[in-house]
Structures are given as structure tokens and as C-alpha cells.
Design an enzyme around this catalytic site. Structure first.
Site, PDB file in Angstrom:
ATOM      1  N   HIS A  20      22.018  -1.749 -84.956  1.00 53.83           N
ATOM      2  CA  HIS A  20      21.092  -2.615 -85.701  1.00 53.83           C
ATOM      3  C   HIS A  20      21.755  -2.965 -87.032  1.00 53.83           C
ATOM      4  CE1 HIS A  20      17.155  -0.911 -83.730  1.00 53.83           C
ATOM      5  NE2 HIS A  20      17.412  -2.115 -83.241  1.00 53.83           N
ATOM      6  N   CYS A  73      14.858   2.911 -90.940  1.00 52.46           N
ATOM      7  CA  CYS A  73      14.271   2.764 -89.606  1.00 52.46           C
ATOM      8  C   CYS A  73      12.793   3.140 -89.604  1.00 52.46           C
ATOM      9  CB  CYS A  73      14.976   3.660 -88.592  1.00 52.46           C
ATOM     10  SG  CYS A  73      16.711   3.321 -88.363  1.00 52.46           S
TER      11      CYS A  73
END
Ligand code: ARG
Length: 273
Positions: free
Chosen positions: A162, A256
Site C-alpha cells: 500500500h 493502517c
């Protein structure tokens, strides 16, 4: 500056499957410890003066603690997530329905995108990762929805699956990043746009040090990223280290766990969770 975040307690945290190189289902996971580390992060945000909403964790969705992947919220508009892996598919609708219940303008995605994992607001523009999770088509979708320029960046290292594992937005005009996670062309784009960026070392990146949350002044980052903390301090930011070692087993860190809710002063704070 005070921010508003959405978080999800890791009540059902586990590493049952492998969808990134950090996840080893044979290694033991301590759920209580994960909850304790998450709670420290949650309380840290409150002590920094931020507002934190909570979404109820759903049994059977062990990665739901990674709220950043649940959506992208800019100017009160919510662009829903559509996960690449079936293991996480049900998280998208769970997050979108939280936003709908709380009065936001919600938009289901037509293309695979993993929320703020790959779509990061940086001042007026959105920096967007692709190559490992989020599809390029989702960048165009986000650009249309938000009416902001989206800058596509190619991620090339599966450990940094990511964008938020390889790049931190520090302020409206500066970032920290690990060049090795990006294609040569994307590295050049970042050099052009951010000549004054904090360039992280391979060691900082490998402890997911870039999975950090900045409010423009204070930067909450994994405590293992010691060189990065020093580099941030030398640029005038205040590093705030947290131990997220248990969540790291799923390939996650502070960012996250944190979805930023931007641009709507509207509904009352939700007390779910
Ligand atoms: N196990 C999760 C996955 O691989 C971790 C997600 C971490 N989230 C993030 N914003 N990088 O999808």
C-alpha cells in the site's frame, strides 16, 4: 491541528491468511496485546486533542482493524473501498454503511481500491498508489469524485503493498517516503514534487516506519523507526513513537489503524464499538 479519525478495535484480530509478505499464519498472535497496543494508540490521539469515532468490529474480518483501508474521505465525500482479496471483501460495505448511517455523502466504488491505504490527500492533491492493490482506474474514479488532481505512483515492492507503507504525508506540502518502494519514474515524480522530502532508509521502511500519522506537527510512528524519528525532528516535526509490534504481524502500523475523516463538521460523534 486537530483531526477526526475513525478506528476499529482489533477484537477479532488474527493472522489466518497471507495477503502480504509480513503475514505468517503459523506465527502466534496475541489478540490481547494487539488490543492493548491499539488502545494506547487510540488514547494517544485523544490526548493529542483529536476526535476519534469507532466502528464496531465484525467477527470473521481479522483485518478490519486497518480502518485506513475502509474508505477515502475528502470534503465530506466518502469513496468506498473495494478490496482486491476476497478475505477482506466484506469490510468495504461495513465501512460504507457506517458512513451512510452517520450522514455522509457515500459513493460505492466501481474499481478495486483499498481506501487510504493507497489514496492519500496531500494538500490539494491526492497521491495514489497502484501496482499491488489499488487499480489505476480507481485513481481516475477518485479524481472525478473529489475534483482534485490525482498523482499516480507505481509501487514495485510487495513488502510495501500500500502507498501508506512507503509514504507519509507530513503536511500540506511535504512528505516522507522510501524511494525503493517506487518505480524509477515515480521516484522522479516524488523528487520533483517534494524536493525537501524526508527520505527514509531501508531500515526505517522495513519496520513499516512510514506507516505514520501526521497532524501537520506531530507524527505518530512505529517506535522501531528510530532513524526516521530523528530525521523528522530535524525537519521541525515532533515524532511520537508507539509500539505496534503485534499489529505489524499482519503488515500494519499506526496509519493502517487510522482513517482520516475530513471536511464534515456534521453528525454527532458516534459511540459504536
Ligand atoms: N493484512 C492487511 C492487508 O494486507 C494489512 C493492511 C494494512 N493497512 C494499510 N493501510 N497498509 O491488507
Amino acid at each position: 491541528m486537530s483531526r477526526r479519525y475513525l478506528m476499529c478495535r482489533p477484537t477479532h484480530f488474527a493472522v489466518d491468511y497471507t495477503i502480504n509478505p509480513w503475514m505468517d499464519p503459523t506465527a502466534p498472535v496475541d489478540v490481547e496485546r494487539a488490543v492493548a497496543q491499539w488502545t494506547t494508540l487510540y488514547e494517544l490521539y485523544l490526548s493529542l486533542g483529536h476526535t476519534v469515532d469507532l466502528i464496531d468490529p465484525v467477527p470473521g474480518l481479522p483485518d478490519m482493524v486497518f480502518a485506513a483501508n475502509g474508505a477515502t474521505v475528502v470534503d465530506g465525500k466518502v469513496y468506498g473501498a473495494q478490496f482486491r482479496h476476497p478475505e477482506r471483501a466484506d469490510e468495504g460495505p461495513a465501512y460504507l454503511s457506517w458512513f451512510a448511517r452517520n450522514g455522509f455523502d457515500v459513493h460505492a466504488a466501481k474499481n478495486v481500491n483499498e481506501g487510504e491505504g493507497d489514496l492519500l490527500l496531500a494538500g490539494e492533491v491526492i497521491l495514489a498508489g497502484t501496482g499491488l492493490r489499488t487499480e489505476h482506474a480507481a485513481h481516475l474514479e477518485a479524481q472525478e469524485l473529489f475534483g482534485r488532481p490525482v498523482i499516480s505512483l507505481q509501487l514495485v515492492d510487495p513488502r510495501y503493498y500500500h502507498l501508506d507503507t512507503a509514504l507519509t504525508v507530513l503536511s500540506h506540502d511535504n512528505i516522507a517516503y522510501y524511494p525503493g518502494a517506487f518505480s524509477p519514474g515515480s521516484q522522479e515524480v516524488l523528487r520533483r514534487l517534494y524536493p525537501d522530502a524526508v527520505v527514509a532508509t531501508a531500515e526505517d521502511a522495513a519496520v513499516l516506519g512510514l506507516n505514520a500519522v501526521s497532524d501537520g506537527d506531530r507524527v505518530v510512528l512505529p517506535s522501531a523507526a528510530t532513524a526516521l524519528a530523528g530525521a523528522l525532528a530535524s525537519k521541525g516535526f515532533q515524532p511520537v513513537p508507539v509500539d505496534v509490534s503485534e499489529l505489524h504481524k499482519a503488515g500494519g502500523g499506526p496509519k493502517c489503524c487510522t482513517l482520516e475523516v475530513r471536511g464534515m463538521t456534521g453528525p454527532e460523534r458516534s459511540e459504536e464499538g
